[in-house]
Design an enzyme around this catalytic site. Sequence first.
Site, PDB file in Angstrom:
ATOM      1  N   LEU A 238      40.163   5.882  55.515  1.00 13.43           N
ATOM      2  CA  LEU A 238      41.408   5.414  54.909  1.00 13.43           C
ATOM      3  C   LEU A 238      42.571   5.650  55.860  1.00 13.43           C
ATOM      4  CD1 LEU A 238      43.412   4.674  52.574  1.00 13.43           C
ATOM      5  CD2 LEU A 238      43.212   7.065  51.824  1.00 13.43           C
ATOM      6  N   SER A 239      43.431   4.652  56.037  1.00  3.80           N
ATOM      7  CA  SER A 239      44.693   4.817  56.734  1.00  3.80           C
ATOM      8  C   SER A 239      44.456   5.270  58.174  1.00  3.80           C
ATOM      9  CB  SER A 239      45.566   5.796  55.939  1.00  3.80           C
ATOM     10  OG  SER A 239      46.892   5.768  56.354  1.00  3.80           O
TER      11      SER A 239
END
Length: 499
Positions: A135-136
Amino acid sequence: MTVAAFILSPAPTARAATLEEVTGFGTNPGNLQMFRYVPDGLPADRALVVALHGCTQNAAAYDDETGWTELADRLGFALLLPQQRSANNANSCFNWFESGDISRGAGEALSIVQMMDRMRADSGVDPGRAFVTGLSAGGAMTSAMMAAYPERFRGGAVVAGIPARCATSLVQAFGCMHPGADKSPAQWGDLVRGASSHTGPWPTLSVWHGASDSTVAPMNRTELVEQWTNVHGTDATADTSDTVAGYPHRVYRDAGGHPVVESYEITGMAHGQPVDPGSGTTQCGRAAPYILDVNICAAHHIARFWGLDAGPDPGPDPEPDPGTVVFSNDDSRDGYVKASADGSAATVGTLDGTYGLAVGRGADGKHSRTVLSFDTSSLPDDAVVESARLSVTHASDSGDPWASPAGNALAVDAHRGCLGGCTVEAADWSAAPTATAVATIPRFTSGTASSTAFTVAGQDAINRSGTTQLRLRFTQPPGTTAYVLIEPGPQATLTVTYS
């Protein structure tokens, strides 16, 4: 993110009773921490999923919240959760924008690979069925890992992330995040191809992004699709467009019709990872900071795209059931080659008919490598190899080449066709194979030993139209007399499962 990366507000630490921290997993040049989740009773040769958290998160805030631990239990795979240290990045972001941390053989990227090797040693996971997601900042690091080590991953999934090698400095990082970098598919693809000497096959990719993400511009979803479709030699025009749980979903296929990239556009969602808490068969995860309940669990659909879902619904394009064939070696084309430790003064060994095929260091100080030949032309031309293993039979040995030096490994190189001529010759000692170190054979002192499962690159090196040659060598030259002899004659087998 102060530096670099996806600014997230601090997230509370999740309960981590099921997580295990592991130390001593290599040189760890990136100074990361290693956590793992291995379901009780998990058999060997199961898949490995590497899950990379976002900024200000940690392993414990990214395991059950995203649904990955639940899926590990449900589908039967091991889970590796690398963790950043604040000493490396003030916001605990993986340094996806630092060239020293995303380059092959260096920094955080190498630390993660060393963790994967430790998982393989401890849990017996299948090295040919490893996947990476994040994520991210973890998503940006995911694309960096796929570029730096494409042979180590069968697939990846980037959630709210950025294309591989978009940035190699802090200044570039902010522009990649917002407004995003606009490059041609070929430019993006060249960044991946330039990250290693790998020429394929390439990992598949699932891309997820919130349409209302103000931290990482949604255009990064499109750029990721362009990058990885180009790497796979296809275009960025979707072959299938539909909706899943009400969200736009697109699938991109290669020339053989296999899905190689998919994307999900989560309309109305801000920066985070989609989850869908509940007990339904498609549900997983629980809401937390930057883990967003939007009625679709990304981890579940990613696992299905990777082929990890063991449920009754295999998806819209199931592959045919695999078949298995066992090939015996062609003794007339096998042999061993002797050389100095640096490969000089190579000659063909002459004692295989009497004593066996040699691997290791002999009493004469020469180092031997064995070449085995298999006629694999009976495989269908369009066969997709799902797994492969080599089995050999012990003849005799001297010393312990696996311990000289400590941690030595008996590696298998694979070549599509013949390394030189199709009979063993001196040049075979150092000839470049199609894929190196595709498997290892554990220490054995009697009977028959089987290698680990071939990597994806090793599977691709199996020739559907002729000869496949395998070369056995120790990865480090033994310092004293230490070798193993393999039974001559048609005693070796190559077992291939294909669909």
